[in-house]
Scaffold this active site. Structure first.
Site, PDB file in Angstrom:
ATOM      1  N   HIS A   1     -46.575  30.952  21.139  1.00  0.00           N
ATOM      2  CA  HIS A   1     -47.557  31.967  21.561  1.00  0.00           C
ATOM      3  C   HIS A   1     -47.048  32.796  22.745  1.00  0.00           C
ATOM      4  O   HIS A   1     -47.117  34.026  22.718  1.00  0.00           O
ATOM      5  CB  HIS A   1     -48.907  31.337  21.927  1.00  0.00           C
ATOM      6  CG  HIS A   1     -49.757  32.316  22.669  1.00  0.00           C
ATOM      7  ND1 HIS A   1     -50.420  33.354  22.050  1.00  0.00           N
ATOM      8  CD2 HIS A   1     -49.949  32.499  24.001  1.00  0.00           C
ATOM      9  CE1 HIS A   1     -50.999  34.114  22.949  1.00  0.00           C
ATOM     10  NE2 HIS A   1     -50.727  33.625  24.150  1.00  0.00           N
TER      11      HIS A   1
ATOM     12  N   ASP B   1     -34.762  39.341  30.710  1.00  0.00           N
ATOM     13  CA  ASP B   1     -34.872  37.967  30.220  1.00  0.00           C
ATOM     14  C   ASP B   1     -35.547  37.158  31.306  1.00  0.00           C
ATOM     15  O   ASP B   1     -35.481  37.523  32.480  1.00  0.00           O
ATOM     16  CB  ASP B   1     -33.484  37.350  29.985  1.00  0.00           C
ATOM     17  CG  ASP B   1     -32.845  36.905  31.287  1.00  0.00           C
ATOM     18  OD1 ASP B   1     -32.349  37.764  32.028  1.00  0.00           O
ATOM     19  OD2 ASP B   1     -32.883  35.699  31.596  1.00  0.00           O
TER      20      ASP B   1
ATOM     21  N   ASP C   1     -24.843  34.501  30.038  1.00  0.00           N
ATOM     22  CA  ASP C   1     -24.558  34.800  31.444  1.00  0.00           C
ATOM     23  C   ASP C   1     -23.181  34.228  31.773  1.00  0.00           C
ATOM     24  O   ASP C   1     -22.553  33.574  30.941  1.00  0.00           O
ATOM     25  CB  ASP C   1     -25.650  34.227  32.352  1.00  0.00           C
ATOM     26  CG  ASP C   1     -25.769  32.717  32.219  1.00  0.00           C
ATOM     27  OD1 ASP C   1     -24.925  32.100  31.526  1.00  0.00           O
ATOM     28  OD2 ASP C   1     -26.691  32.156  32.813  1.00  0.00           O
TER      29      ASP C   1
HETATM   30 ZN   LIG Z   1     -50.815  33.808  20.009  1.00  0.00          ZN
END
Ligand SMILES: [Zn+2]
Length: 388
Positions: A351, A282, A95
């Site tokens: 995750h 984003d 940016d």
């Molecule tokens: Zn996962």
């Protein structure tokens, strides 16, 4: 030759959502794409190897404001540029630093020259101009640079929004002039063996006024940039308004160039933006929420500290193929979180980013297969909270 080649491979006939490939000097990026945020030349909690090998992230963001103040863009330049400095050989977008100069600094003064601000680190005064932020990003060596724009708080009067939009337009023109002049210079350094062509995206502003958004987009297109961004969203306005402003901007942008909405969104918003013709997004949400104990699953949000996960042997998301879900239980993650262990942040961030990137892959596949409208319907009917 343009620094960025953008190929559109499929367009959803119902929504206009696009699937394509953005070719950068540091690799090809299937779009639509979600870009993890690496504020200080690191996506907090993850190694670059995890980003590349576990997540297959093709492009990440760096924040010019932070890198300019510390360690300094000149220092990074002397270290061979940001790619080499952080050991990331895939694409980087930075940016302009303007947003952080507005949001992190207590003392900010905006004039037609630029943004005068004091460092949140030590109070030193600095000036960002359209030209200086281009120079800073070129020193970093980002594949995609952003122009300096003025980010307004919400709400703002129409009159103020117009004055600010005019300033953003002038800044965009000055930024592109500087950028093009710099691109014509002969290669400046031997230290970098890396490819150097870069692109600069101007940013549509106009606060929450559709007429200003449309006008800003139309006038920016005259600058013939290689891509366009929509900024100034997610500043506290209702979510429906962010979508409305995207709808007011996108139709004015060239079909053949990539479109990037800055700073969005939630997992359920990603397909909504794509449905409005957006190719790039984003947000700090997946990584920040992960660290704060909020995990995104295919069944909604999971708040990891809840007592009901204390002896829950299931993975965070049974339908997720990430490293965390393949090897660890909710009970273990909850334990790490409660104990304040560093590993929690790594596993949770891994995750949540996997979830975001999986959503984007699913969206892209649906567009290519012609099933995106059905995909959108199914996302809209999913719960936001994980059922207990
Ligand atoms: Zn996962």
């Amino acid at each position: 030759m343009p620094a960025l080649q953008f190929d559109i491979e499929a367009i959803c006939p119902v929504t206009g959502a696009r699937a394509g490939t953005l070719h950068t000097p540091h690799g090809a990026i299937p779009t639509p794409v979600f870009m993890p945020v690496g504020t200080q030349a690191t996506v907090k909690g993850l190694t670059q190897r995890q980003l590349a090998e576990d997540l297959d992230a093709r492009i990440i963001l760096g924040n010019t404001y932070h890198l300019y103040l510390r360690p300094g863009h000149e220092s990074i330049d002397r270290m061979g540029g940001l790619h080499r400095f952080m050991n990331w050989d895939r694409a980087l977008l930075t940016d302009s630093g303007g947003y952080q100069a507005f949001s992190l600094s207590q003392l900010t003064k905006v004039t037609d020259d630029g943004v005068l601000f004091s460092s949140h680190l030590n109070g030193d005064r600095h000036l960002f101009t359209p030209e200086s932020t281009v120079d800073t990003q070129l020193a970093l060596g980002s594949d995609i640079c952003m122009v300096l724009d003025e980010c307004l708080p919400y709400p703002t009067s129409h009159e103020h929004a117009r004055v600010s939009m005019e300033r953003t337009l002038k800044w965009a023109e000055r930024s592109l002039d500087r950028f093009r002049a710099r691109m014509e210079e002969t290669p400046r350094r031997q230290a970098r063996s890396e490819p150097m062509p870069q692109a600069l995206f101007p940013i549509v502003q106009g606060s929450m006024y559709g007429d200003l958004r449309g006008e800003c987009a139309r006038r920016l297109v005259e600058l013939d940039a290689e891509g366009y961004a929509i900024g100034g969203l997610s500043v506290g306005e209702p979510r429906a308004l962010s979508m409305e402003m995207t709808e007011a901007s996108v139709p004015h942008l060239p079909v053949a160039r990539p479109r990037y909405v800055m700073g969005v969104g939630t997992p359920e918003e990603l397909p909504e933006y794509v449905a409005r013709g957006v190719d790039m997004m984003d947000c700090v949400m997946p990584s920040r929420n992960a660290r704060n104990g909020c995990l995104f699953t295919s069944r909604g949000k999971l708040i990891v500290k809840h007592a009901r996960y204390k002896e829950d042997a299931r993975p965070v998301d049974e339908s997720c193929g990430c490293f965390t879900c393949a090897h660890y239980s909710r009970a273990y993650l909850r334990h790490l979180f409660m104990a304040g262990e560093i590993l929690y942040s790594t596993l949770a961030t891994l995750h949540n980013l996997a979830r975001y990137l999986d959503i984007m892959r699913g969206i892209r596949q649906a567009i290519v297969l012609g099933t995106f409208p059905r995909f959108l319907d199914s996302v809209r009917s999913q719960p936001v909270e994980e059922p207990s």
